[in-house]
Design a protein around this motif. Structure first.
Motif, PDB file in Angstrom:
ATOM      1  N   ALA A 570       0.835  -1.212   0.000  1.00  0.00           N
ATOM      2  CA  ALA A 570       0.000   0.000   0.000  1.00  0.00           C
ATOM      3  C   ALA A 570       0.865   1.256   0.000  1.00  0.00           C
ATOM      4  O   ALA A 570       0.572   2.229  -0.706  1.00  0.00           O
ATOM      5  N   THR A 571       1.948   1.257   0.789  1.00  0.00           N
ATOM      6  CA  THR A 571       2.824   2.422   0.854  1.00  0.00           C
ATOM      7  C   THR A 571       3.525   2.661  -0.478  1.00  0.00           C
ATOM      8  O   THR A 571       3.602   3.798  -0.956  1.00  0.00           O
ATOM      9  N   ALA A 572       4.061   1.598  -1.067  1.00  0.00           N
ATOM     10  CA  ALA A 572       4.738   1.738  -2.360  1.00  0.00           C
ATOM     11  C   ALA A 572       3.762   2.202  -3.437  1.00  0.00           C
ATOM     12  O   ALA A 572       4.087   3.074  -4.256  1.00  0.00           O
ATOM     13  N   LEU A 573       2.556   1.626  -3.436  1.00  0.00           N
ATOM     14  CA  LEU A 573       1.555   2.028  -4.420  1.00  0.00           C
ATOM     15  C   LEU A 573       1.163   3.491  -4.230  1.00  0.00           C
ATOM     16  O   LEU A 573       1.014   4.241  -5.211  1.00  0.00           O
ATOM     17  N   GLN A 574       1.010   3.930  -2.988  1.00  0.00           N
ATOM     18  CA  GLN A 574       0.673   5.327  -2.734  1.00  0.00           C
ATOM     19  C   GLN A 574       1.798   6.257  -3.190  1.00  0.00           C
ATOM     20  O   GLN A 574       1.530   7.329  -3.739  1.00  0.00           O
ATOM     21  N   THR A 575       3.043   5.863  -2.978  1.00  0.00           N
ATOM     22  CA  THR A 575       4.172   6.671  -3.447  1.00  0.00           C
ATOM     23  C   THR A 575       4.161   6.794  -4.960  1.00  0.00           C
ATOM     24  O   THR A 575       4.355   7.892  -5.511  1.00  0.00           O
ATOM     25  N   VAL A 576       3.923   5.676  -5.661  1.00  0.00           N
ATOM     26  CA  VAL A 576       3.900   5.697  -7.129  1.00  0.00           C
ATOM     27  C   VAL A 576       2.738   6.532  -7.646  1.00  0.00           C
ATOM     28  O   VAL A 576       2.896   7.373  -8.545  1.00  0.00           O
ATOM     29  N   VAL A 577       1.548   6.318  -7.081  1.00  0.00           N
ATOM     30  CA  VAL A 577       0.359   7.043  -7.550  1.00  0.00           C
ATOM     31  C   VAL A 577       0.508   8.541  -7.321  1.00  0.00           C
ATOM     32  O   VAL A 577       0.200   9.354  -8.208  1.00  0.00           O
ATOM     33  N   THR A 578       0.983   8.935  -6.139  1.00  0.00           N
ATOM     34  CA  THR A 578       1.152  10.360  -5.859  1.00  0.00           C
ATOM     35  C   THR A 578       2.207  10.984  -6.768  1.00  0.00           C
ATOM     36  O   THR A 578       2.021  12.098  -7.291  1.00  0.00           O
ATOM     37  N   SER A 579       3.308  10.285  -6.982  1.00  0.00           N
ATOM     38  CA  SER A 579       4.379  10.820  -7.841  1.00  0.00           C
ATOM     39  C   SER A 579       3.914  10.932  -9.284  1.00  0.00           C
ATOM     40  O   SER A 579       4.155  11.960  -9.941  1.00  0.00           O
ATOM     41  N   LEU A 580       3.243   9.918  -9.800  1.00  0.00           N
ATOM     42  CA  LEU A 580       2.757   9.979 -11.182  1.00  0.00           C
ATOM     43  C   LEU A 580       1.696  11.060 -11.343  1.00  0.00           C
ATOM     44  O   LEU A 580       1.625  11.719 -12.386  1.00  0.00           O
ATOM     45  N   GLY A 581       0.868  11.257 -10.306  1.00  0.00           N
ATOM     46  CA  GLY A 581      -0.118  12.333 -10.373  1.00  0.00           C
ATOM     47  C   GLY A 581       0.534  13.700 -10.438  1.00  0.00           C
ATOM     48  O   GLY A 581       0.087  14.589 -11.164  1.00  0.00           O
ATOM     49  N   ASN A 582       1.616  13.902  -9.688  1.00  0.00           N
ATOM     50  CA  ASN A 582       2.323  15.179  -9.725  1.00  0.00           C
ATOM     51  C   ASN A 582       3.059  15.385 -11.038  1.00  0.00           C
ATOM     52  O   ASN A 582       3.275  16.526 -11.460  1.00  0.00           O
ATOM     53  N   LEU A 583       3.464  14.283 -11.673  1.00  0.00           N
ATOM     54  CA  LEU A 583       4.106  14.383 -12.992  1.00  0.00           C
ATOM     55  C   LEU A 583       3.082  14.472 -14.112  1.00  0.00           C
ATOM     56  O   LEU A 583       3.462  14.519 -15.283  1.00  0.00           O
ATOM     57  N   ARG A 584       1.782  14.486 -13.748  1.00  0.00           N
ATOM     58  CA  ARG A 584       0.672  14.605 -14.697  1.00  0.00           C
ATOM     59  C   ARG A 584       0.630  13.427 -15.669  1.00  0.00           C
ATOM     60  O   ARG A 584       0.233  13.570 -16.817  1.00  0.00           O
ATOM     61  N   LEU A 585       1.018  12.249 -15.199  1.00  0.00           N
ATOM     62  CA  LEU A 585       0.896  11.038 -16.002  1.00  0.00           C
ATOM     63  C   LEU A 585      -0.403  10.302 -15.704  1.00  0.00           C
ATOM     64  O   LEU A 585      -0.852   9.486 -16.524  1.00  0.00           O
ATOM     65  N   ILE A 586      -0.990  10.536 -14.543  1.00  0.00           N
ATOM     66  CA  ILE A 586      -2.307  10.024 -14.180  1.00  0.00           C
ATOM     67  C   ILE A 586      -3.032  11.140 -13.435  1.00  0.00           C
ATOM     68  O   ILE A 586      -2.400  12.097 -12.962  1.00  0.00           O
TER      69      ILE A 586
END
Length: 626
Positions: A570-586
């Motif tokens: 869950a922590t790794a997934l949250q890190t990836v999702v938040t980072s990709l959201g800030n990079l405007r990929l999702i």
């Protein structure tokens, strides 16, 4: 001292822990801004120097509501504010004739406000001489007085002019749709009418700034010492990376608590003055959870053993308590409770039934295919009995889990927490049922995602991702300019440009949802992305440790390994999702960056996961010792 610790290793561990704690203390102490005087303290000095009295009511009006603009609307129009558009002076129902006395009293209140602002301006010049923000603070007062005078200098000032002048004097806002009034808590008027709150906030912030290096240093010493004692020297690298990330996040929050809003005409007071003291408590609570899990491994193991034989009870307790956390405590607490419950339930299912499911998958023909499931309801074969047993074991757990996740997404609008929980269950489905059911679950999730994209909220976030410079919400436009302005090496800690030269500040969600962008602006893209990659590598390494523990660890420690495994997923997934959201990929999900963002939802579940993994490793290590 532990029985499996070699002689003289205790002294080495203590020295290593003290070295790590001292390094964190030195870095935090030198990373804080040089000027640690919050501007609220300067405002309060100016207020005291001006000796401003607080007028409890309008001149000659007797008792009045807390917001004079609301009193003026009702007294001048002859109807309650909910029955009129106070901004234009148009009653929605039949009203009495306008009250000229109310108009005169309101104008007198405006003049009283101007006198106060003038006295405050003179006091600011007196007490802030030489301070970097003195010119900006004087400009704030001048701009406010000019806006008020523009509305009331003409003899024929309309109802709307007087009403808006009162709002400016009191630092209030009015919602014409609901008819509701509210005070703006970071408006310059709060310096005059709410000095006690400001003094309390400024005092707590000053104490927090002084304690921050010591708190982080002592937490590092305690965590490193216990981890080395219980787990081993190899775990100290993880402690160093975790505490370094936590310290970096707190340094950014400390900078915002001191300097956010400087140069912006709409932010006389800092919206984040409260942030650092509260976040120190959050970090201490998370550290306490980690240490409690590490030190209470045996009672925790016994409790998990009890629940592993009563999965239905664990599922029902969580299904009943998670909505309570959302509704009663806070959305952040509800999101963390959801993640911890889902990961705990998944871990218990793996410990209880993963081996059975694996053996059935290897031996039963057509295991968990849809035809086999249908025949299991009516046939009496051994394969049907196995299918019925597994359906009985998993049915209630999965049904309740998906129900609660759906409630979190639909009722409480927690799309981020629901997404992370759904990712955890996809991992569980693959472990228990294999790739075929995983593909079906992903397909159903994709269909639900398409439906979710039709909602206004998700469509707004998609547009914000695809067209940030043209979107109705300017969050990403400001963030993009901020990140570009800090390249290539970043603004540096303590000198972050929270507001542009034009006075446009970063969104208030910057310390939570947008922290990866803050890292890129503060440290530069290369270093920020390296830090995020380092955290992901740490989580992957810890997941490998958890998998090895599940496969080869002691029976008593498997539940802790399993729960830690899913919490780290869950922590790794949250890190990836938040980072990709800030990079405007999702699209953005509203999730913070674990270990660094402001708020409880960035710390609680990851600290529990790390604590479970450390406790399981310590337990297995102790049982392997001679």
């Amino acid at each position: 001292m532990s029985a499996f610790m070699k002689p003289n290793q205790g002294a080495i561990g203590i020295l290593l822990a003290i070295f790590l704690g001292s390094s964190v203390w030195w870095w935090v102490d030198h990373g804080l801004p040089d000027d640690r005087l919050p501007r609220e303290a300067i405002w309060l000095k100016a207020r005291d120097a001006a000796a401003l009295g607080i007028v409890a009511s309008l001149p000659g009006s007797g008792d009045t509501p807390p917001i004079a603009a609301a009193w003026f609307c009702e007294a001048h129009l002859g109807v309650p504010p909910q029955q009129a558009d106070c901004g234009t002076g148009r009653p929605l129902v039949a009203a009495a004739n306008s009250n000229d006395d109310a108009r005169r009293l309101a104008l007198a209140r405006v003049e009283t406000g101007l006198v106060r602002f003038e006295a405050l301006r003179a006091a600011v010049l007196e007490v802030s001489s030489g301070h970097a923000s003195s010119n900006w603070m004087v400009g704030l007062i001048d701009q406010r007085m000019e806006r008020i005078r523009q509305r009331t200098q003409e003899p024929a000032a309309t109802h709307a002019d007087v009403f808006n002048a009162l709002l400016l004097v009191e630092g209030a806002r009015y919602n014409s749709l609901s008819g509701q009034f509210s005070l703006i808590r970071w408006d310059i008027a709060r310096v005059i009418d709410d000095p006690d709150r400001l003094a309390s906030q400024a005092s707590r912030l000053g104490v927090a700034l002084g304690l921050l290096p010591w708190v982080l240093g002592l937490l590092t010493v305690a965590s490193a010492g216990l981890v080395w004692w219980k787990v081993g020297v190899s775990a100290l690298a993880g402690v160093a990376l975790v505490m370094g990330s936590v310290s970096l996040g707190l340094l950014i929050i400390a900078d915002a608590s001191l300097r956010f809003g400087e140069g912006a005409l709409g932010l006389a007071l800092n919206p984040f003055t409260y942030a650092l003291p509260r976040q120190i408590w959050v970090v201490c609570a998370a550290a306490a959870c980690f240490l409690a899990c590490l030190l209470a491994a045996r009672p925790l193991t016994r409790a998990l053993e009890w629940f592993s034989h009563r999965l239905a009870v664990a599922a029902l307790i969580g299904a009943a308590s998670v909505p309570v956390f959302y509704a009663v405590v806070s959305p952040a607490a509800g999101s963390e409770a959801l993640k911890i419950w889902v990961c705990g339930l998944a871990g218990l299912v793996v410990v209880r039934h993963a081996r059975q499911a694996y053996l059935a998958r290897e031996t039963v023909l057509g295991f968990m295919r849809f035809g086999s499931l249908w025949r299991a309801l009516f046939s009496a074969s051994a394969a049907a009995d196995i299918h019925r047993h597994l359906l009985k074991a998993f049915g209630l757990v999965f049904a309740l889990a998906f129900l609660v996740v759906g409630v979190a997404a639909v009722v409480f609008q927690d799309f981020g927490g629901a997404l992370i929980s759904a990712g955890v269950f996809l991992a569980l489905i693959y472990i228990i049922f294999g790739w075929r059911f995983l593909a079906v679950a992903i397909g159903l999730g994709g269909m639900l995602s398409v439906v979710a994209m039709l909602t206004d909220r998700v469509m707004g976030r998609l547009l914000l991702m695809l067209e940030p410079m043209q979107a109705a919400v300017s969050d990403f436009a400001r963030l993009i300019k901020f990140a570009e302005g800090g390249q290539p090496s970043g603004y540096g800690l303590g000198t972050t440009q929270w507001c542009s030269h034009e006075g446009a500040c970063l969104p208030l969600q910057s310390l939570s949802d947008y922290l990866p962008t803050l890292l890129m602006g503060t440290l530069g893209d290369t270093l920020a992305l390296a830090l995020l990659a380092g955290l992901l590598i740490l989580y992957v390494c810890l997941l490998v440790v958890a998998v090895r523990g599940l496969a080869f660890g002691s029976r008593e420690s498997r539940a802790l390994y399993a729960i830690g495994f899913f919490l780290l997923i869950a922590t790794a997934l949250q890190t990836v999702v938040t980072s990709l959201g800030n990079l405007r990929l999702i699209p953005l999900t509203g999730l913070g960056l674990p270990l660094m963002s402001l708020g409880l939802s960035s710390f609680l579940s990851v600290s529990v996961g790390l604590g479970c993994l450390a406790a399981a490793s310590a337990q297995s290590r102790g049982q392997r010792a001679p």
